[in-house]
Scaffold this active site. Sequence first.
Site, PDB file in Angstrom:
ATOM      1  N   TYR A  69      23.857 -21.260  63.877  1.00 13.58           N
ATOM      2  CA  TYR A  69      25.223 -22.091  63.454  1.00 13.58           C
ATOM      3  C   TYR A  69      26.835 -22.470  63.904  1.00 13.58           C
ATOM      4  O   TYR A  69      26.433 -21.165  65.010  1.00 13.58           O
ATOM      5  CB  TYR A  69      24.992 -22.403  61.617  1.00 13.58           C
ATOM      6  N   GLU A  72      31.837 -27.356  64.596  1.00 13.70           N
ATOM      7  CA  GLU A  72      31.916 -27.771  65.786  1.00 13.70           C
ATOM      8  C   GLU A  72      33.675 -28.880  65.469  1.00 13.70           C
ATOM      9  O   GLU A  72      33.284 -29.505  63.775  1.00 13.70           O
ATOM     10  CB  GLU A  72      31.457 -28.738  66.706  1.00 13.70           C
ATOM     11  N   LYS A  84      34.427 -38.845  73.266  1.00  9.93           N
ATOM     12  CA  LYS A  84      34.584 -38.568  72.325  1.00  9.93           C
ATOM     13  C   LYS A  84      34.228 -36.748  72.736  1.00  9.93           C
ATOM     14  O   LYS A  84      33.526 -36.549  73.356  1.00  9.93           O
ATOM     15  CB  LYS A  84      33.718 -38.675  71.502  1.00  9.93           C
TER      16      LYS A  84
END
Length: 160
Positions: A69, A72, A84
């Site tokens: 995992y 962000e 972005k």
Amino acid sequence: MIGSLSEETEVKAHVSKAWALYGTLELGKLVAGKLFEAVEVVEGDGGVGTILKVTLKPGTTSAGSGLEYYFEKFTKVDNQNMVKDIQIVKGGFLDIGFNYYRIKLEVIENSKDETGSSCRVKITIEYEVKDEFVANASLVNTELLVAIMGVAKEHLESFN
């Protein structure tokens, strides 16, 4: 060691439709369960400062390196220029010797398409690895980005 990789694809969808997917939380919703085990909003509404927890599916390239995992953070959401920037802030590549790992998403008008019915999407990875972990730079690839762009392209083009 500093490096970057990028991928670009043409999408048969209006630039505003593509940005409505890539520039918001909708992209995470679209790929959750397909390419990722889960994409959870930890904080925010999709704007600058939004933090997501991304859980990888077993067997993905990154998961194969022991990464399960990462968190962000959206550090830039420019709706006018359709850009972005996302930075890994915890877990993932940071756990295996990277100083930073960033992803830049750009939705670009297709200047060759006078009808406005297509655009280009470009995704770039930028990273820096600590000297003692330089071998881990070989784990960086665009395989997952290409898969994300493929799912997004299929989704966007299904409306045309």
